[in-house]
Design an enzyme around this catalytic site. Structure first.
Site, PDB file in Angstrom:
ATOM      1  CE  LYS A  95       2.540   4.361  -8.323  1.00 33.46           C
ATOM      2  NZ  LYS A  95       1.462   5.376  -8.718  1.00 33.46           N
ATOM      3  CB  THR A 102       8.509   3.362 -24.260  1.00 35.62           C
ATOM      4  OG1 THR A 102       8.813   2.445 -25.404  1.00 35.62           O
ATOM      5  CG2 THR A 102       7.043   3.559 -24.148  1.00 35.62           C
TER       6      THR A 102
HETATM    7  O1  S5P Z   1       3.061   2.371  -3.273  1.00 38.50           O
HETATM    8  C1  S5P Z   1       2.233   3.394  -3.603  1.00 38.50           C
HETATM    9  C2  S5P Z   1       2.823   4.303  -4.472  1.00 38.50           C
HETATM   10  C3  S5P Z   1       1.822   5.446  -4.932  1.00 38.50           C
HETATM   11  S1  S5P Z   1       2.456   6.730  -5.902  1.00 38.50           S
HETATM   12  N1  S5P Z   1       0.821   3.432  -3.053  1.00 38.50           N
HETATM   13  C4  S5P Z   1       0.152   4.410  -3.420  1.00 38.50           C
HETATM   14  O2  S5P Z   1      -0.864   4.594  -2.858  1.00 38.50           O
HETATM   15  N2  S5P Z   1       0.539   5.559  -4.527  1.00 38.50           N
HETATM   16  C5  S5P Z   1      -0.400   6.396  -4.799  1.00 38.50           C
HETATM   17  O3  S5P Z   1      -0.702   7.127  -3.790  1.00 38.50           O
HETATM   18  C6  S5P Z   1      -1.707   5.930  -5.528  1.00 38.50           C
HETATM   19  O4  S5P Z   1      -1.480   6.061  -6.931  1.00 38.50           O
HETATM   20  C7  S5P Z   1      -2.545   7.126  -5.086  1.00 38.50           C
HETATM   21  O5  S5P Z   1      -2.384   8.203  -5.951  1.00 38.50           O
HETATM   22  C8  S5P Z   1      -2.134   7.480  -3.745  1.00 38.50           C
HETATM   23  C9  S5P Z   1      -2.808   6.987  -2.443  1.00 38.50           C
HETATM   24  O6  S5P Z   1      -4.016   7.505  -2.460  1.00 38.50           O
HETATM   25  P1  S5P Z   1      -4.952   7.075  -1.244  1.00 38.50           P
HETATM   26  O7  S5P Z   1      -6.522   7.936  -1.550  1.00 38.50           O
HETATM   27  O8  S5P Z   1      -4.925   5.744  -0.942  1.00 38.50           O
HETATM   28  O9  S5P Z   1      -4.417   7.938  -0.205  1.00 38.50           O
END
Ligand code: S5P
Length: 278
Positions: A95, A102
């Protein structure tokens, strides 16, 4: 829902101009899976073990390598080897969200050297279009012709409660995707976005952005820190092309049995979506 959503992965692969997207759709079709596992574990051993046992059932592994406490070259070598063995792509969920100068250093250099091993990365467009331009420059630089094919997903929405990635932000995500469509392969979003109304851009003929949807879980509605879940079926019906599940799979008592359930539910929902459009 976009017209591309109603087509099969193989039909989309045959028409798509982006080699990485073609490969992604080919993997989905060949392995009959639209599952991306979010392998949010904290050691190299756990990460590689998960990648090896879930590998046959996933199209993509999503990593957060900055949470791997013993991250090293062995982590990368192991991941790349398993990606080849099981034919899946690697998505580093870093992300990026900063000024162009940067993020170029974060993508290319540092301890993680993400551009050398990740097929897919993502960024927020909060800083404006310069972030996409900067990441695209790294990906297309001659210094990296030996690396993997690379593509970017724009984080257009978020699944957490109170997310501010809505409205004008989401519309601007679609605009930037269209502006940089050679490098932007799609979105992280909870639904298909190509019919979002924009005053700035409009869909081009045959537009086909890939939708990855996080916040997918078969047995939970959310967690105590604001995560909100939907099921694989609901995600696919709303336009997800790939479902991303983390704890629903890796924290299950039997992750292989769990990934098979997500694979079946995700694939059946995809077949249903395609059949309804025919
Ligand atoms: O809106 C988002 C975007 C992302 S990339 N909501 C999320 O949960 N994620 C990512 O998806 C979060 O960083 C994590 O790695 C994964 C969800 O994990 P879970 O264990 O809740 O399924």
């Amino acid at each position: 829902m976009s017209s591309a959503s109603g087509q099969t992965y193989s039909a989309r692969a045959s028409k798509h101009s982006n080699a990485l997207v073609k490969r992604l759709f080919d993997i989905a079709e060949l392995k009959k899976t639209n599952v991306t596992v979010s392998a949010d574990v904290t050691s190299t051993m756990e990460l590689l073990e998960l990648a090896d046992c879930l590998g046959p059932h996933i199209a993509v592994i999503k990593t957060h390598v900055d949470i791997v406490s013993d991250f090293s070259n062995d982590t990368v070598v192991g991941l790349k080897r398993l990606a080849e063995k099981h034919n899946f792509l690697i998505f580093e969920d870093r992300k990026f969200i900063d000024i162009g100068n940067t993020v170029q250093k974060q993508y290319h250099g540092g301890a993680l050297r993400i551009s050398e091993w990740a097929h897919i990365i993502n960024c927020s467009i909060l800083p404006g279009g310069g972030i996409v331009e900067a990441l695209a420059q790294v990906a297309s630089s001659n210094d990296f012709h030996h690396g993997p094919e690379r593509g970017l997903l724009i984080l257009a929405e978020m699944t957490s409660k109170g997310s501010l990635a809505t409205g004008a932000y989401t519309t601007a995500s679609v605009d930037y995707a269209r502006e940089y469509k050679d490098f932007v392969i799609g979105f992280i979003s909870t639904r298909a976005l190509t019919e979002v109304q924009s005053d700035v851009t409009s869909a081009t003929e045959g537009e086909d952005f890939v939708v990855f949807t996080t916040g997918v879980n078969l047995s939970s509605k959310g967690d105590k820190l604001g995560q909100q879940y939907q099921t694989p079926k609901s995600a696919i019906e709303r336009g997800a092309d790939f479902i991303i599940a983390g704890r629903g799979i890796y924290a299950a008592s039997d992750p292989v049995e769990a990934v098979k359930r997500y694979q079946k539910e995700g694939w059946d929902a995809y077949l249903g979506r395609v059949a309804r459009t025919e």
